[in-house]
Design an enzyme around this catalytic site. Structure first.
Site, PDB file in Angstrom:
ATOM      1  N   ILE A  63       0.818  -1.218   0.000  1.00  0.00           N
ATOM      2  CA  ILE A  63       0.000   0.000   0.000  1.00  0.00           C
ATOM      3  C   ILE A  63       0.852   1.267   0.000  1.00  0.00           C
ATOM      4  CG2 ILE A  63      -2.027  -1.067   1.051  1.00  0.00           C
ATOM      5  CD1 ILE A  63      -1.197   0.263   3.719  1.00  0.00           C
ATOM      6  N   ALA A  86      -2.396  -3.103   7.937  1.00  0.00           N
ATOM      7  CA  ALA A  86      -1.599  -2.442   8.969  1.00  0.00           C
ATOM      8  C   ALA A  86      -0.702  -3.459   9.642  1.00  0.00           C
ATOM      9  CB  ALA A  86      -2.500  -1.786  10.015  1.00  0.00           C
ATOM     10  N   GLU A  87       0.453  -2.990  10.060  1.00  0.00           N
ATOM     11  CA  GLU A  87       1.229  -3.750  11.025  1.00  0.00           C
ATOM     12  C   GLU A  87       0.512  -3.584  12.359  1.00  0.00           C
ATOM     13  OE1 GLU A  87       3.800  -5.607  10.461  1.00  0.00           O
ATOM     14  OE2 GLU A  87       4.305  -5.028   8.410  1.00  0.00           O
ATOM     15  N   THR A 128      -8.387   1.145  15.811  1.00  0.00           N
ATOM     16  CA  THR A 128      -8.358   0.365  17.048  1.00  0.00           C
ATOM     17  C   THR A 128      -8.645   1.237  18.259  1.00  0.00           C
ATOM     18  OG1 THR A 128      -6.849  -0.847  18.521  1.00  0.00           O
ATOM     19  CG2 THR A 128      -5.850   0.749  17.046  1.00  0.00           C
ATOM     20  N   ASP A 129      -9.182   0.622  19.313  1.00  0.00           N
ATOM     21  CA  ASP A 129      -9.405   1.369  20.548  1.00  0.00           C
ATOM     22  C   ASP A 129      -8.094   1.763  21.224  1.00  0.00           C
ATOM     23  OD1 ASP A 129      -8.635  -1.165  21.422  1.00  0.00           O
ATOM     24  OD2 ASP A 129     -10.388  -1.486  22.699  1.00  0.00           O
ATOM     25  N   GLU A 130      -6.986   1.154  20.801  1.00  0.00           N
ATOM     26  CA  GLU A 130      -5.704   1.459  21.432  1.00  0.00           C
ATOM     27  C   GLU A 130      -5.254   2.899  21.190  1.00  0.00           C
ATOM     28  OE1 GLU A 130      -2.594  -1.497  21.347  1.00  0.00           O
ATOM     29  OE2 GLU A 130      -4.017  -3.030  20.702  1.00  0.00           O
ATOM     30  N   TYR A 155       2.821   1.084  17.905  1.00  0.00           N
ATOM     31  CA  TYR A 155       1.707   0.615  17.076  1.00  0.00           C
ATOM     32  C   TYR A 155       0.520   1.562  17.167  1.00  0.00           C
ATOM     33  CZ  TYR A 155      -2.719  -1.723  16.198  1.00  0.00           C
ATOM     34  OH  TYR A 155      -3.998  -1.998  15.776  1.00  0.00           O
ATOM     35  N   LYS A 159      -1.313   4.111  14.366  1.00  0.00           N
ATOM     36  CA  LYS A 159      -2.730   4.050  14.007  1.00  0.00           C
ATOM     37  C   LYS A 159      -3.427   5.383  14.270  1.00  0.00           C
ATOM     38  CE  LYS A 159      -4.934   1.145  12.683  1.00  0.00           C
ATOM     39  NZ  LYS A 159      -5.285   0.728  11.294  1.00  0.00           N
ATOM     40  N   VAL A 211       1.842 -15.480  30.206  1.00  0.00           N
ATOM     41  CA  VAL A 211       0.900 -14.412  30.551  1.00  0.00           C
ATOM     42  C   VAL A 211       1.712 -13.233  31.074  1.00  0.00           C
ATOM     43  CG1 VAL A 211      -0.999 -13.703  32.051  1.00  0.00           C
ATOM     44  CG2 VAL A 211      -0.980 -16.011  31.073  1.00  0.00           C
ATOM     45  N   ARG A 278       4.871  -6.601  29.466  1.00  0.00           N
ATOM     46  CA  ARG A 278       5.180  -5.875  28.235  1.00  0.00           C
ATOM     47  C   ARG A 278       5.487  -4.422  28.564  1.00  0.00           C
ATOM     48  NH1 ARG A 278       0.140  -5.698  24.481  1.00  0.00           N
ATOM     49  NH2 ARG A 278       0.994  -7.540  23.458  1.00  0.00           N
TER      50      ARG A 278
END
Length: 339
Positions: A63, A86-87, A128-130, A155, A159, A211, A278
């Site tokens: 793209i 998207a990545e 995204t909600d992020e 990320y 976005k 986790v 993370r």
């Protein structure tokens, strides 16, 4: 009935791939063009059962390749663009942010310019909600379309940047656009590095399930088919320039999600292994989808029905995710489309 041309970018990915299936099977009078670069998460094997249909077409392209994208739009004159490409993996964005900026920001800008040149009927940007950042653990607080953008990872920052470009092209050039911002999706064909398919595949093989931290981070889970229906509605009925949040009202901690899968498969919770958290791990995401519900959408899956269906799908389709894990899926394009 007049035929329409619909370009779906990122249609070899998880959500985009499910949307390709949804559209090809629902709209026989729409020609569906699936454009994907086939990077590591791009998998065409999921489209084996539709690739022979007359209204399905695949295009392998980047793209961010301005010349190729403009040539494609000039040739096909698309009516709709549904932009998923998207990545999207947060961990990978922490390791290599530049790839995310190139694809998610520059790639979106190239598509917007091409869409403006040919005069598309609608450009739907799937976000995204992020981009909203994180919420605290107050169960009465939710993201709305008016929540300020405060992304916390490379990320989500990429976005958010693409969201702002889409908005700017509407305000500056009057390009007909919508932006959708969804919560965490799950369902068939989810790439095995993500939480739910990773847990299913590892539990079935009696392997430890990692986790992050204490597992108390909360996500709102949305079945991918409910998401597809939402995008279909926004594509056809969304008010120009508007943002629509898509959420499932299914908030679960990561630990609850993992335990539900382990218990459903009758395995031991001793498979859970807590690992270092993370970097920049957002505490909670939760969406208020009232605006979209007023447009006519409601989710059909509860988390309980959706996770049961998803687990069963992975049990019934071991061949698919096993060839993903082995890497064999990456050779499908060459085998199927070589001339």
């Amino acid at each position: 009935m007049e035929r329409k041309k619909v370009l779906i970018t990122g249609g070899a990915g998880f959500i985009g791939g499910n949307f390709v299936h949804y559209m090809v099977n629902k709209y026989a009078n729409y020609d569906i063009y699936n454009l994907d670069l086939l990077t590591y998460a791009g998998d065409l094997t999921k489209h084996r059962d539709i690739e022979a249909k007359e209204n399905y077409h695949f295009i392998r392209e980047d793209i961010a390749n301005h010349k190729a994208i403009f040539s494609l739009f000039d040739k096909e004159k698309f009516d709709y663009v549904i932009h998923f490409a998207a990545e999207s993996h947060v961990d990978r964005s922490i390791t290599d942010p530049g790839v995310f900026v190139r694809t998610n920001v520059l790639g979106t800008q190239v598509l917007l310019d091409a869409a403006r040149k040919v005069g598309v009927t609608k450009f739907v940007h799937v976000s995204t909600d992020e981009v909203y950042g994180e919420l605290d653990f107050d169960p009465t607080s939710f993201f709305t379309e008016e929540t300020p953008l405060q992304p916390n990872s490379p990320y989500s920052a990429s976005k958010a940047s693409s969201d702002l470009l889409v908005r700017a092209y509407h305000e500056t050039y009057d390009l007909p656009v919508n932006i959708t911002r969804c919560s965490n999706n799950y369902g068939p064909y989810h790439f095995p590095e993500k939480l739910i398919p990773l847990t299913i595949s590892r539990v079935l093989n009696d392997q430890k399930v990692p986790v992050y931290g204490n597992g108390k981070n909360i996500r709102d889970w949305l079945h991918v088919i409910d998401h597809c229906a939402a995008i279909d509605l926004v594509m056809h009925k969304g008010a120009m320039g508007e943002v629509y949040n898509v959420g499932g009202h299914n908030e679960k901690t990561n630990l609850e999600v993992v335990k539900s899968i382990i218990n459903a498969l009758d395995k031991s919770e001793g498979l859970i292994e807590f690992v270092s958290d993370r970097l920049g791990h957002d505490k909670r995401y939760a969406i208020d989808p009232t605006k979209l519900e007023q447009l006519g959408w409601n989710p059909t899956y509860t988390f309980e029905t959706g996770i049961a269906q998803t687990i069963q799908w992975y049990l019934d389709n071991k061949e698919w995710w096993e060839q993903i894990i082995s890497g064999e899926y990456q050779h499908y394009f060459e085998k199927q489309y070589s001339f």
